[in-house]
Write a protein that holds these residues in place. Structure first.
Motif, PDB file in Angstrom:
ATOM      1  N   GLU A  49      25.700 -30.476 -85.299  1.00 48.37           N
ATOM      2  CA  GLU A  49      25.172 -31.836 -85.285  1.00 48.37           C
ATOM      3  C   GLU A  49      23.653 -31.868 -85.151  1.00 48.37           C
ATOM      4  O   GLU A  49      22.990 -32.780 -85.658  1.00 48.37           O
ATOM      5  CB  GLU A  49      25.833 -32.641 -84.154  1.00 48.37           C
ATOM      6  N   ASN A  50      23.073 -30.887 -84.468  1.00 46.23           N
ATOM      7  CA  ASN A  50      21.621 -30.833 -84.321  1.00 46.23           C
ATOM      8  C   ASN A  50      20.934 -30.573 -85.661  1.00 46.23           C
ATOM      9  O   ASN A  50      19.934 -31.216 -85.996  1.00 46.23           O
ATOM     10  CB  ASN A  50      21.212 -29.747 -83.311  1.00 46.23           C
ATOM     11  N   VAL A  51      21.489 -29.643 -86.419  1.00 51.25           N
ATOM     12  CA  VAL A  51      20.937 -29.341 -87.746  1.00 51.25           C
ATOM     13  C   VAL A  51      21.129 -30.534 -88.676  1.00 51.25           C
ATOM     14  O   VAL A  51      20.235 -30.881 -89.464  1.00 51.25           O
ATOM     15  CB  VAL A  51      21.600 -28.076 -88.339  1.00 51.25           C
ATOM     16  N   TYR A  52      22.290 -31.181 -88.584  1.00 50.75           N
ATOM     17  CA  TYR A  52      22.597 -32.358 -89.408  1.00 50.75           C
ATOM     18  C   TYR A  52      21.580 -33.467 -89.141  1.00 50.75           C
ATOM     19  O   TYR A  52      21.016 -34.052 -90.082  1.00 50.75           O
ATOM     20  CB  TYR A  52      24.017 -32.821 -89.069  1.00 50.75           C
ATOM     21  N   LEU A  53      21.303 -33.746 -87.891  1.00 49.76           N
ATOM     22  CA  LEU A  53      20.333 -34.778 -87.537  1.00 49.76           C
ATOM     23  C   LEU A  53      18.937 -34.395 -88.020  1.00 49.76           C
ATOM     24  O   LEU A  53      18.212 -35.217 -88.605  1.00 49.76           O
ATOM     25  CB  LEU A  53      20.317 -35.006 -86.023  1.00 49.76           C
ATOM     26  N   ALA A  54      18.546 -33.136 -87.796  1.00 49.03           N
ATOM     27  CA  ALA A  54      17.217 -32.687 -88.220  1.00 49.03           C
ATOM     28  C   ALA A  54      17.052 -32.809 -89.734  1.00 49.03           C
ATOM     29  O   ALA A  54      15.991 -33.216 -90.228  1.00 49.03           O
ATOM     30  CB  ALA A  54      16.987 -31.242 -87.777  1.00 49.03           C
ATOM     31  N   SER A  55      18.117 -32.501 -90.468  1.00 49.71           N
ATOM     32  CA  SER A  55      18.067 -32.592 -91.935  1.00 49.71           C
ATOM     33  C   SER A  55      17.897 -34.037 -92.386  1.00 49.71           C
ATOM     34  O   SER A  55      17.116 -34.330 -93.291  1.00 49.71           O
ATOM     35  CB  SER A  55      19.341 -32.008 -92.544  1.00 49.71           C
ATOM     36  N   MET A  56      18.630 -34.956 -91.749  1.00 45.28           N
ATOM     37  CA  MET A  56      18.525 -36.373 -92.106  1.00 45.28           C
ATOM     38  C   MET A  56      17.150 -36.938 -91.724  1.00 45.28           C
ATOM     39  O   MET A  56      16.566 -37.738 -92.460  1.00 45.28           O
ATOM     40  CB  MET A  56      19.639 -37.174 -91.428  1.00 45.28           C
ATOM     41  N   GLN A  57      16.620 -36.503 -90.575  1.00 50.38           N
ATOM     42  CA  GLN A  57      15.287 -36.957 -90.165  1.00 50.38           C
ATOM     43  C   GLN A  57      14.222 -36.484 -91.157  1.00 50.38           C
ATOM     44  O   GLN A  57      13.312 -37.233 -91.524  1.00 50.38           O
ATOM     45  CB  GLN A  57      14.970 -36.436 -88.757  1.00 50.38           C
ATOM     46  N   ARG A  58      14.363 -35.241 -91.596  1.00 52.32           N
ATOM     47  CA  ARG A  58      13.411 -34.680 -92.559  1.00 52.32           C
ATOM     48  C   ARG A  58      13.509 -35.424 -93.898  1.00 52.32           C
ATOM     49  O   ARG A  58      12.498 -35.730 -94.537  1.00 52.32           O
ATOM     50  CB  ARG A  58      13.688 -33.195 -92.749  1.00 52.32           C
ATOM     51  N   MET A  59      14.741 -35.746 -94.292  1.00 50.06           N
ATOM     52  CA  MET A  59      14.934 -36.469 -95.543  1.00 50.06           C
ATOM     53  C   MET A  59      14.332 -37.874 -95.481  1.00 50.06           C
ATOM     54  O   MET A  59      13.689 -38.346 -96.427  1.00 50.06           O
ATOM     55  CB  MET A  59      16.434 -36.555 -95.856  1.00 50.06           C
ATOM     56  N   ALA A  60      14.526 -38.542 -94.348  1.00 50.05           N
ATOM     57  CA  ALA A  60      13.960 -39.884 -94.167  1.00 50.05           C
ATOM     58  C   ALA A  60      12.442 -39.828 -94.230  1.00 50.05           C
ATOM     59  O   ALA A  60      11.794 -40.689 -94.850  1.00 50.05           O
ATOM     60  CB  ALA A  60      14.415 -40.476 -92.838  1.00 50.05           C
ATOM     61  N   GLU A  61      11.871 -38.804 -93.613  1.00 48.34           N
ATOM     62  CA  GLU A  61      10.407 -38.660 -93.621  1.00 48.34           C
ATOM     63  C   GLU A  61       9.896 -38.361 -95.031  1.00 48.34           C
ATOM     64  O   GLU A  61       8.884 -38.918 -95.466  1.00 48.34           O
ATOM     65  CB  GLU A  61       9.984 -37.545 -92.659  1.00 48.34           C
TER      66      GLU A  61
END
Length: 206
Positions: free
Chosen positions: A80-92
């Motif tokens: 879940e940590n990697v999943y969140l980091a990936s989505m945050q990076r995509m949003a940015e």
């Protein structure tokens, strides 16, 4: 395969625009759990992409593929940590590139031609040139494909085998002429992919 954006679980938090980072960060504080936060960001990305789908089909395609890959990776790893980091990076990335893809001037205000450009540009650039001049010629090719498709896309054309054959041939002729003009040695399997992608685009637009 056409690009499809997978909708995540519904989260009851007031939605905000993806490019309003401060508001999004504030909303995320109300969401508990890494997976739920990632799903919320996913929802906002999907909303932004859908609103720009026809205005900027290349942007839609690019981020739809990233979403698909990110979700597939999460389903394998369940991290879940990697999943969140990936989505945050995509949003940015979506915020930073908010102007989207730069299209040739000839098709800037033509959403249909943009779709056909999106269907052929990547492969032809791989085998041709990645220059502004070549990109402008791709814009003209997209307009020619649009005109050819429009001239054949009559009522119920999707179920007409003769029209499909004529459309395939028209698109193939245009692409071969383009390749001849620019000295592109296009493999036959790539031509098949371009025709398939173009016809799928035609079916979604007409």
């Amino acid at each position: 395969e056409t690009n499809k954006v997978v909708n995540p679980v519904e989260i009851v938090v007031e939605p905000v625009a993806i490019h309003d980072k401060a508001a999004m960060d504030k909303q995320l504080e109300q969401v508990e759990g890494q997976k739920a936060k990632a799903a919320y960001i996913h929802t906002r990305i999907v909303s932004e992409l859908e609103s720009r789908r026809y205005e900027d089909p290349m942007l839609f395609k690019k981020f739809s593929e990233r979403i698909r890959d990110t979700i597939a990776e999460y389903r394998k790893s369940r991290d879940e940590n990697v999943y969140l980091a990936s989505m945050q990076r995509m949003a940015e990335d979506l915020r930073q590139g908010f102007t989207g893809h730069s299209y040739p001037s000839a098709i800037t205000n033509d959403s249909d031609a943009k779709e056909f450009y999106g269907a052929v540009a990547d492969i032809l650039k791989q085998h041709g040139e990645d220059t502004v001049e070549f990109d402008n010629e791709l814009g003209k090719l997209a307009l020619n494909i649009k005109q050819a498709v429009q001239s054949l896309a009559r009522v119920d054309w999707r179920t007409s085998t003769p029209i499909h054959k004529k459309m395939n041939q028209a698109v193939e002729d245009l692409i071969w002429d383009f390749c001849d003009e620019f000295g592109i040695d296009l493999p036959l399997d790539k031509m098949d992919l371009l025709i398939e992608s173009t016809i799928k685009t035609a079916m979604s637009r007409y």
